[in-house]
Structure formats: structure tokens, C-alpha cells
Design a protein around this motif. Structure first.
Motif, mmCIF file in Angstrom:
data_model
loop_
_atom_site.group_PDB
_atom_site.id
_atom_site.type_symbol
_atom_site.label_atom_id
_atom_site.label_comp_id
_atom_site.label_asym_id
_atom_site.label_seq_id
_atom_site.Cartn_x
_atom_site.Cartn_y
_atom_site.Cartn_z
ATOM 1 N N ASP A 22 -39.528 -31.269 55.351
ATOM 2 C CA ASP A 22 -38.407 -31.794 54.519
ATOM 3 C C ASP A 22 -37.467 -32.853 55.475
ATOM 4 O O ASP A 22 -36.900 -32.537 56.210
ATOM 5 C CB ASP A 22 -37.296 -30.700 53.829
ATOM 6 C CG ASP A 22 -36.335 -31.406 53.153
ATOM 7 O OD1 ASP A 22 -36.542 -32.237 52.257
ATOM 8 O OD2 ASP A 22 -35.300 -30.641 53.317
ATOM 9 N N ALA A 23 -37.666 -34.155 54.907
ATOM 10 C CA ALA A 23 -36.868 -35.212 55.536
ATOM 11 C C ALA A 23 -35.373 -35.329 54.763
ATOM 12 O O ALA A 23 -35.363 -35.367 53.397
ATOM 13 C CB ALA A 23 -37.385 -36.754 55.296
ATOM 14 N N GLY A 24 -34.297 -34.846 55.385
ATOM 15 C CA GLY A 24 -33.079 -34.856 54.683
ATOM 16 C C GLY A 24 -32.769 -35.885 54.021
ATOM 17 O O GLY A 24 -32.921 -37.063 54.352
ATOM 18 N N HIS A 25 -31.887 -35.665 52.856
ATOM 19 C CA HIS A 25 -31.131 -36.584 52.247
ATOM 20 C C HIS A 25 -32.339 -37.907 51.313
ATOM 21 O O HIS A 25 -33.422 -37.390 51.019
ATOM 22 C CB HIS A 25 -30.255 -37.520 53.038
ATOM 23 C CG HIS A 25 -29.392 -36.625 53.570
ATOM 24 N ND1 HIS A 25 -28.063 -36.261 52.918
ATOM 25 C CD2 HIS A 25 -29.282 -36.249 54.806
ATOM 26 C CE1 HIS A 25 -27.473 -35.316 53.767
ATOM 27 N NE2 HIS A 25 -28.078 -35.349 54.978
ATOM 28 N N ARG A 27 -51.813 -27.777 58.758
ATOM 29 C CA ARG A 27 -51.650 -28.779 58.045
ATOM 30 C C ARG A 27 -50.079 -29.184 57.598
ATOM 31 O O ARG A 27 -49.290 -28.229 57.178
ATOM 32 C CB ARG A 27 -52.345 -28.692 56.706
ATOM 33 C CG ARG A 27 -52.421 -29.856 55.728
ATOM 34 C CD ARG A 27 -53.297 -29.752 54.505
ATOM 35 N NE ARG A 27 -52.748 -29.054 53.392
ATOM 36 C CZ ARG A 27 -52.911 -27.957 53.335
ATOM 37 N NH1 ARG A 27 -54.086 -27.183 53.729
ATOM 38 N NH2 ARG A 27 -52.384 -27.126 51.857
ATOM 39 N N GLY A 28 -49.673 -30.393 58.006
ATOM 40 C CA GLY A 28 -48.445 -30.706 57.365
ATOM 41 C C GLY A 28 -48.299 -31.467 56.145
ATOM 42 O O GLY A 28 -49.153 -32.297 55.982
ATOM 43 N N GLU A 29 -47.388 -30.918 55.438
ATOM 44 C CA GLU A 29 -47.217 -31.549 54.006
ATOM 45 C C GLU A 29 -45.602 -31.969 53.947
ATOM 46 O O GLU A 29 -44.682 -31.470 54.252
ATOM 47 C CB GLU A 29 -47.304 -30.564 52.861
ATOM 48 C CG GLU A 29 -48.700 -30.020 52.926
ATOM 49 C CD GLU A 29 -49.626 -31.069 52.138
ATOM 50 O OE1 GLU A 29 -48.978 -31.851 51.615
ATOM 51 O OE2 GLU A 29 -50.699 -30.811 51.931
ATOM 52 N N LEU A 30 -45.439 -33.425 53.577
ATOM 53 C CA LEU A 30 -44.258 -34.118 53.450
ATOM 54 C C LEU A 30 -43.610 -33.375 52.073
ATOM 55 O O LEU A 30 -44.344 -33.643 50.935
ATOM 56 C CB LEU A 30 -44.001 -35.491 53.426
ATOM 57 C CG LEU A 30 -44.523 -36.275 54.699
ATOM 58 C CD1 LEU A 30 -44.583 -37.603 54.788
ATOM 59 C CD2 LEU A 30 -43.489 -35.688 55.828
ATOM 60 N N VAL A 31 -42.201 -33.188 51.996
ATOM 61 C CA VAL A 31 -41.481 -32.782 50.775
ATOM 62 C C VAL A 31 -41.155 -34.200 50.188
ATOM 63 O O VAL A 31 -41.278 -34.395 48.834
ATOM 64 C CB VAL A 31 -40.458 -32.074 51.297
ATOM 65 C CG1 VAL A 31 -39.587 -31.887 49.934
ATOM 66 C CG2 VAL A 31 -40.916 -30.560 51.652
ATOM 67 N N ARG A 32 -40.787 -35.000 50.969
ATOM 68 C CA ARG A 32 -40.396 -36.352 50.588
ATOM 69 C C ARG A 32 -40.880 -37.451 51.503
ATOM 70 O O ARG A 32 -40.808 -37.275 52.696
ATOM 71 C CB ARG A 32 -38.646 -36.489 50.873
ATOM 72 C CG ARG A 32 -38.251 -37.874 50.638
ATOM 73 C CD ARG A 32 -36.883 -37.896 50.555
ATOM 74 N NE ARG A 32 -36.091 -37.968 51.790
ATOM 75 C CZ ARG A 32 -35.797 -39.055 52.645
ATOM 76 N NH1 ARG A 32 -36.362 -40.201 52.175
ATOM 77 N NH2 ARG A 32 -35.477 -39.112 53.776
ATOM 78 N N SER A 33 -41.765 -38.166 50.643
ATOM 79 C CA SER A 33 -42.520 -39.323 51.448
ATOM 80 C C SER A 33 -41.999 -40.630 51.398
ATOM 81 O O SER A 33 -42.431 -41.438 52.099
ATOM 82 C CB SER A 33 -43.917 -39.053 50.820
ATOM 83 O OG SER A 33 -43.773 -39.628 49.342
#
Length: 473
Positions: free
Chosen positions: A179-182, A219-225
């Protein structure tokens, strides 16, 4: 006298109209973001307004009537690529009533709400255009719905979706949700040279996803791409839908003192923060929903009489795992950058409140510190941080792999050494409960940690020996 009185009356009326016009709020700017399933328009206002909206077909349009407002910006400079919007136009229906028409290439489901001023923005009108078929319920709670009864929203959050067990004989990947913040209208903290936290966190998150996905069995999954806002609670919902075994939230915050420096790792605390810094950071991160338009969120809306015991047990188990993986990540991060604290801190971050998924928040450094802000903007430092986090995650799952995963199969085949594991004691745990959880005997657990009795302290790190369950003394 009569004519003079009439003239005075007309003058008063004209003055009242002029004051009324003058009192109208100004639409100072319009901002736009595209997310995977929706498009968000934010109207920045000089004061509060009333609004209503409706849709039209053939051709598809959305009409927004803003009462008590005048347009003081241009609408033809918005970047509309990759959105269902083909044009935005406006007209002043009366001196105080503004109509905005959004031309659409496809039908959408609109949601709208107003936001009061906060530390970062003034009054705002937010219009979310959801693509057809998008799941809109979790993103807009009833406390922020504007005066549009034609768009109902469920007042309850959906029940957590637990990951189904893998098919027999399968060897699935371990899924790490990153999860990339903001994001979007919430830039997060600002660096001395104008760096936005939201951009730094997204760059680190993308590099972390790349590195984790290169590891066989992960496996990595992005919450915000991309650059768009996601409410805090919806971030964990996205992670759950992706079948996450671990949730890692990436941040690069600011501190009241620009001299503050160093990385930190946080896990959830239900009994208050472990330091003033942890409390301050949690308060600031949790305000992001007020910036983005979701209002206050917590777990307090759950029925404790019905779900309390199960929730507490699940939270205790995931918190223990969170502290464990957090300590491993912190140790690895400490090899590439100075640490703010040398133990995993605990604070009430909303984004970590996911009972069924171990969750940590990594503060990669203070973007408010001049030296650290330069490092955080460096691709080489971002790669080093990602390698450190990946290393800690791997260590944790090699010791405690979820059943049915490729890493668990490697452990069963003896291709990964079982070795001793670590456990960080959390509130409410006893030595006997820890021994039972890891299927080791009390005697072996005492011996591995040189304990003279069964007393343990919150935050204490215990070595869990790789032994079969022994007879209880």
C-alpha cells in the motif's frame, strides 16, 4: 416624497442583490484524478455551497447544479484522457447559481459529497464517477453523503472476505499487498523542496512489488498503482480481495521537528501508542480520510456482543504475526538507513486494522528532514529500502509459511531449514499460550530463552525452538 421613498426602496433592493452576489462562493479550481474504477472531480471552493445532480442519456451527461456559487476558474484545461469524460462546460443560471455539465462517453454511477475545511484544503465539493459495474459501496459512508437522495448507499460495511483455502495439492504464491500511502488530492507530507510523500511512497511500493514478485513463491500486489486517493478502510478491503497474506503500508512522513530522522516500523496498538512520535504519526495518517472525503473510520461500528470474542482472538493472532514480521523488516531496514526506533512501535493506524491479515506500516524516513528527503527521492535508496523490506518478509514467511503455499511445501520437503523462530509478546499473552500456539513444550520454551519462570513482558522477543510438542511439565 413618495417618489423619493420608491427610489430609496429600489436602491436598497439593488444593494441587497449586489451583496447577495458578492456573498456567493467562488469555484476557485477544479482537480481531476483517475482511479482503476472511478474518476474523481474536486471543486475547490471559497465557502460552503448547496448542490444537486442528475444524469441524462442520449447523449450521456451529468448535470451538477451548485447553488450559491460562481465560477472563477477555467474548465477547459482538465486532462480528460483515460476517463469517461469527453468535456466539461458551465453556465451561470443566475448570478448565484452555477450549472456544470459533464459530457460522458459511457454511463456512470455518480456519488457526491461536500467537505469542510481542514488544515490542508478549504471547502470542497467532490464528485465521484464510478464506471458501470464498479463496487461503490465501501468508498462513501453515509456521514459524507450530500443532499442527493437519488443515490442510496448502504450504511454498513461489507463483511470481511476471508481468502478461501487453496485446492488440494496446489502450491500457491504468498501474496503481499503493498500500500503506497496517500495519493490523489491527499499528497501526504511535503519535503523541504516540495517533494510529495504520495510520489515517494508510490515509487518505493512499485519497486517493492517488483522485487517481491521476483522471488519464487511470492507475489506482490499494489493497492494503489497510480496517483489517486483510496480511503483507509478500502485499502485493506482491496488487500483482502487480492488474497493477501501480509499487508505492508509504505509512508515517508513529516515530524514537527525537521531534525527528526530515521526509519520506523509500526504495528497496530489497541491500547495507545508506544511513543509520542507514534501517536503523532498515527493521528496525521488517520486524518487522510478527512482530506480524501471518507470521514472518521474505526472498528467501533462492529457489534462487540456478536463478534467481539472472535475479532479479539483474530486480532491477537494477526498482531503477534505483525510484530514478528515487523521486527524482521526493521532489522533489515536498519542495515541500509538509520532507525528512528530500534523496536517495532505500536499505534492506532486505521490502515492496520485488518483482523485477518498481519499488517505493518513502514515509515521509510522523515521527508521533512532535508538529508532524508533527498535520499528518499533517490532511485538507488528506494531500491535498497525495497530489498531490506523484501528480506524481512522472506525471513518471516520462511519461518511461518501459510499452509498450501510453495514456501510451505519447501519447508515440508526440508529444502528450507526450520530453524528457530521469533515471537514478540503482545498484550494478553502468557508463556503457556505461546507454547500452545507454536506446539512446543513449556520446558523447551523456557530453556530456549533462559527463563527462570513463566513471566513474560509485552514487547519481549522470544526464540521459538523447532521442536515437536513436548509433554507439559
Amino acid at each position: 416624497m413618495r417618489m423619493r421613498a420608491q427610489a430609496v426602496g429600489v436602491g436598497v433592493l439593488l444593494m441587497a442583490l449586489a451583496l447577495d452576489v458578492f456573498a456567493a462562493s467562488q469555484v476557485k479550481s477544479v482537480r481531476l484524478w483517475r482511479a482503476p474504477d472511478n474518476t474523481r472531480l474536486v471543486f475547490d471552493l471559497s465557502g460552503p455551497v448547496q448542490h444537486s445532480l442528475f444524469t441524462l442519456a442520449a447523449p450521456n451527461r451529468l448535470v451538477i447544479d451548485v447553488n450559491g456559487a460562481q465560477l472563477a476558474t477555467r474548465l477547459d484545461q482538465l486532462s480528460l484522457s483515460n476517463t469517461p469524460i469527453t468535456g466539461v462546460r458551465s453556465a451561470q443560471r443566475t448570478p448565484n447559481d452555477l450549472r456544470v455539465v459533464i459530457d460522458l462517453s459511457a454511463p456512470v454511477t455518480p456519488k457526491s459529497f461536500s467537505l469542510a475545511p481542514n488544515q490542508q484544503y478549504g471547502d470542497r465539493l467532490v464528485i465521484d464517477l464510478y464506471d458501470q459495474g464498479a463496487d461503490t459501496a465501501p468508498s462513501l459512508p453515509p456521514t459524507t453523503i450530500a443532499d442527493n437522495p437519488a443515490v442510496p448507499v448502504s450504511p454498513t460495511q461489507p463483511a470481511p472476505k476471508l481468502t478461501p483455502p487453496p485446492p488440494p495439492g496446489s502450491k500457491r504464491d504468498i501474496v503481499v499487498a503493498i500500500d503506497a500511502g496517500h495519493g490523489g488530492e491527499d499528497p501526504g507530507a511535503l519535503g523541504p523542496k516540495g517533494q510529495h510523500e504520495k510520489n515517494v511512497t508510490l515509487a518505493i511500493a512499485k519497486e517493492l512489488q517488483r522485487q517481491i514478485s521476483q522471488e519464487k513463491g511470492f507475489r506482490g500486489e499494489l493497492v494503489r498503482s497510480g496517483d489517486y486517493f483510496i480511503p483507509l478502510r478500502k485499502r485493506t478491503e482491496i488487500a483482502r480481495k487480492k488474497g493477501a497474506d501480509l499487508f505492508v503500508s509504505i509512508h515517508a512522513d513529516a515530524a514537527p521537528s525537521r531534525s527528526a530522522f530515521g526509519a520506523s516500523v509500526f504495528a497496530l496498538s489497541d491500547r495507545g501508542a508506544t511513543s509520542e512520535t507514534a501517536r503523532w504519526l498515527a493521528d496525521n495518517e488517520n486524518r487522510s480520510d478527512l482530506i480524501g472525503g471518507v470521514g472518521s473510520v474505526s472498528l467501533d461500528d462492529k457489534d462487540r456482543m456478536l463478534a467481539g470474542v472472535l475479532l479479539d482472538l483474530s486480532m491477537t493472532a494477526s498482531l503477534s504475526s505483525s510484530l514478528n514480521v515487523g521486527q524482521k523488516v526493521l532489522s533489515n531496514v536498519g542495515r541500509v538507513t538509520p532507525l528512528h526506533k530500534r523496536r517495532v512501535e505500536q499505534a492506532g493506524f486505521m490502515v492496520l486494522k485488518s483482523p485477518d491479515i498481519p499488517s505493518i506500516l513502514v515509515e521509510t524516513g522523515f521527508i521533512s528532514n532535508h538529508n532524508e528527503s533527498q535520499k528518499l527521492a533517490s532511485a538507488s535508496h528506494q531500491q535498497a529500502l525495497a530489498r531490506a523490506i523484501t528480506g524481512g518478509v522472506k525471513q518471516f514467511f520462511q519461518q511461518s509459511p501459510p499452509p498450501g503455499t510453495y514456501i510451505a511445501w519447501l519447508r515440508d520437503q526440508g529444502k528450507i531449514a526450520a530453524g528457530p523462530r521469533e515471537h514478540i509478546v503482545s498484550s494478553g499473552e502468557s508463556l503457556a499460550l505461546i507454547a500452545q500456539r507454536y506446539q512446543v513444550g513449556l520446558t523447551a520454551l523456557r530453556s530456549a530463552n533462559s527463563l527462570k519462570n513463566d513471566t513474560v513482558k509485552v514487547g519481549q522477543v522470544l526464540q521459538i525452538p523447532a521442536t515437536a510438542l513436548a509433554a507439559q511439565p
